[in-house]
Design a protein around this motif. Structure first.
Motif, PDB file in Angstrom:
ATOM      1  N   TYR A  85       0.839  -1.201   0.000  1.00 20.61           N
ATOM      2  CA  TYR A  85       0.000   0.000   0.000  1.00 20.61           C
ATOM      3  C   TYR A  85       0.871   1.246   0.000  1.00 20.61           C
ATOM      4  O   TYR A  85       1.913   1.278   0.639  1.00 20.61           O
ATOM      5  CB  TYR A  85      -0.882   0.057   1.257  1.00 20.61           C
ATOM      6  CG  TYR A  85      -1.980  -0.972   1.292  1.00 20.61           C
ATOM      7  CD1 TYR A  85      -3.241  -0.675   0.799  1.00 20.61           C
ATOM      8  CD2 TYR A  85      -1.764  -2.227   1.835  1.00 20.61           C
ATOM      9  CE1 TYR A  85      -4.257  -1.611   0.839  1.00 20.61           C
ATOM     10  CE2 TYR A  85      -2.771  -3.170   1.885  1.00 20.61           C
ATOM     11  CZ  TYR A  85      -4.019  -2.860   1.378  1.00 20.61           C
ATOM     12  OH  TYR A  85      -5.022  -3.786   1.428  1.00 20.61           O
ATOM     13  N   TYR A 110      -5.144   5.425   1.407  1.00 22.55           N
ATOM     14  CA  TYR A 110      -4.250   4.385   0.904  1.00 22.55           C
ATOM     15  C   TYR A 110      -4.688   3.959  -0.480  1.00 22.55           C
ATOM     16  O   TYR A 110      -5.864   4.002  -0.824  1.00 22.55           O
ATOM     17  CB  TYR A 110      -4.302   3.136   1.794  1.00 22.55           C
ATOM     18  CG  TYR A 110      -3.507   3.242   3.064  1.00 22.55           C
ATOM     19  CD1 TYR A 110      -2.120   3.195   3.045  1.00 22.55           C
ATOM     20  CD2 TYR A 110      -4.151   3.361   4.276  1.00 22.55           C
ATOM     21  CE1 TYR A 110      -1.387   3.268   4.226  1.00 22.55           C
ATOM     22  CE2 TYR A 110      -3.438   3.429   5.463  1.00 22.55           C
ATOM     23  CZ  TYR A 110      -2.056   3.382   5.422  1.00 22.55           C
ATOM     24  OH  TYR A 110      -1.344   3.462   6.585  1.00 22.55           O
ATOM     25  N   PRO A 112      -3.690   0.553  -3.134  1.00 18.21           N
ATOM     26  CA  PRO A 112      -2.866  -0.644  -3.337  1.00 18.21           C
ATOM     27  C   PRO A 112      -1.848  -0.371  -4.449  1.00 18.21           C
ATOM     28  O   PRO A 112      -2.109   0.362  -5.392  1.00 18.21           O
ATOM     29  CB  PRO A 112      -3.857  -1.724  -3.780  1.00 18.21           C
ATOM     30  CG  PRO A 112      -5.199  -1.187  -3.462  1.00 18.21           C
ATOM     31  CD  PRO A 112      -5.099   0.294  -3.416  1.00 18.21           C
TER      32      PRO A 112
END
Length: 113
Positions: A85, A110, A112
């Protein structure tokens, strides 16, 4: 033995650990993908003040906090590893200053990798 009836100590002066304040910290971990991350609030000298976890939607809150300066850790258990992340907005760790009767909102986003 002489005694005074005019002694009036507050909870902070006598070291009452159960003293509660009126400040609040609220926020959201956006992009948490259902992960319940650990949120930790510590005094500047490193003593844990409060702990919570975000819910599956990333929402979290800490209530009844005393005023003062604190370190806030939004991912205390490193549930969002840096190789998986990336932080798009906000920070995992920051210093917050709380004032009584105040609500401070702290968010992190966040994504990925």
């Amino acid at each position: 033995m002489p005694q005074s009836t005019q002694l009036d100590f507050n909870h902070t002066q006598i070291g009452d650990a159960n003293t509660t304040g009126t400040a609040r910290l609220v926020g959201k971990i956006i992009g948490n993908n259902g992960i319940s991350a650990k949120i930790v609030l510590r005094t500047i000298v490193g003593v844990t003040q409060d702990i919570t976890y975000c819910d599956s939607n990333g929402t979290w809150e800490l209530n009844h906090l005393p005023e003062g300066k604190f370190e806030l850790f939004l991912d205390a258990n490193l549930d969002f590893p840096i190789d998986t992340y990336q932080v798009i907005e906000g920070a995992k760790q920051l210093v917050v200053e709380l004032v009584n009767n105040e609500t401070v909102e702290v968010n992190i986003v966040y994504e990925p990798m």
